[in-house]
Design a protein around this motif. Sequence first.
Motif: not given
Length: 219
Positions: A175-197
């Motif tokens: 969220d903090e970096l998104k304020k700096y980089f703007g709309a193109e900064f749209d992906t938060l990649s987190m969650g794997m087999s054991d913890d994605y929910p």
Amino acid sequence: MSIKREIERLRAELPAGVKLLAVSKFHPVEALREAYDAGQRAFGESRPQELKAKQAVLPDDIEWHMIGHLQTNKVKYIAPYVHLIESLDSERLAEAIEKEAAKCDRTIDCLLEIHVTAEESKSGWDYARLKEFVQGGGFDAMPHIRLRGVMGMATFTDDETTVRGDFQRLKECFDELKKYFGAEFDTLSMGMSDDYPIAIEYGTTEVRIGSTIFGAREY
Ligand SMILES: *Cc1c(COP(=O)(O)O)cnc(C)c1O
């Protein structure tokens, strides 16, 4: 469980706006083809040479995501076609990606991998250092890199409170970096087999799932 059934089950389960990355590292081309035939197009690999070998024999409309630690001298194996480098974790790597992308006349989409756990072994930027680099204009002279968001991992533990804290922290960094980089900064990649929910509760936009789809890896 077949690969196809798992992909269909996950697709039905994931909320709209959460992308499924099938993490196919260490699995043979036939397994990827089965996933492809089930409609899966985004695949994640952790080793550049393995990614390159698979890319060479599989259909062209696959999106290849690099998710493992990337050595600067190996960027060249993937630069011509990689869809997203999720493991941009240092200044030196950024410089190498910039150089190789320029050679291919491409702009490469990247995620900033951020280290939020107490574990020594996990790679990623120290967030304070990253912020310093960003605020100092470190990426301004890198026109062939387009920063699209943040990637991270939670601590490998059964303690759900710790995992929640890690995802919360990644979301705050995003969220903090998104304020700096703007709309193109749209992906938060987190969650794997054991913890994605849990990652879904904290606003992930992409889950990276390997063993649930393909079974255990043989190293
Ligand atoms: C291997 C890997 C995954 C997938 O892990 P699973 O537990 O098999 O789902 C996700 N992200 C990264 C960075 C990985 O290296």
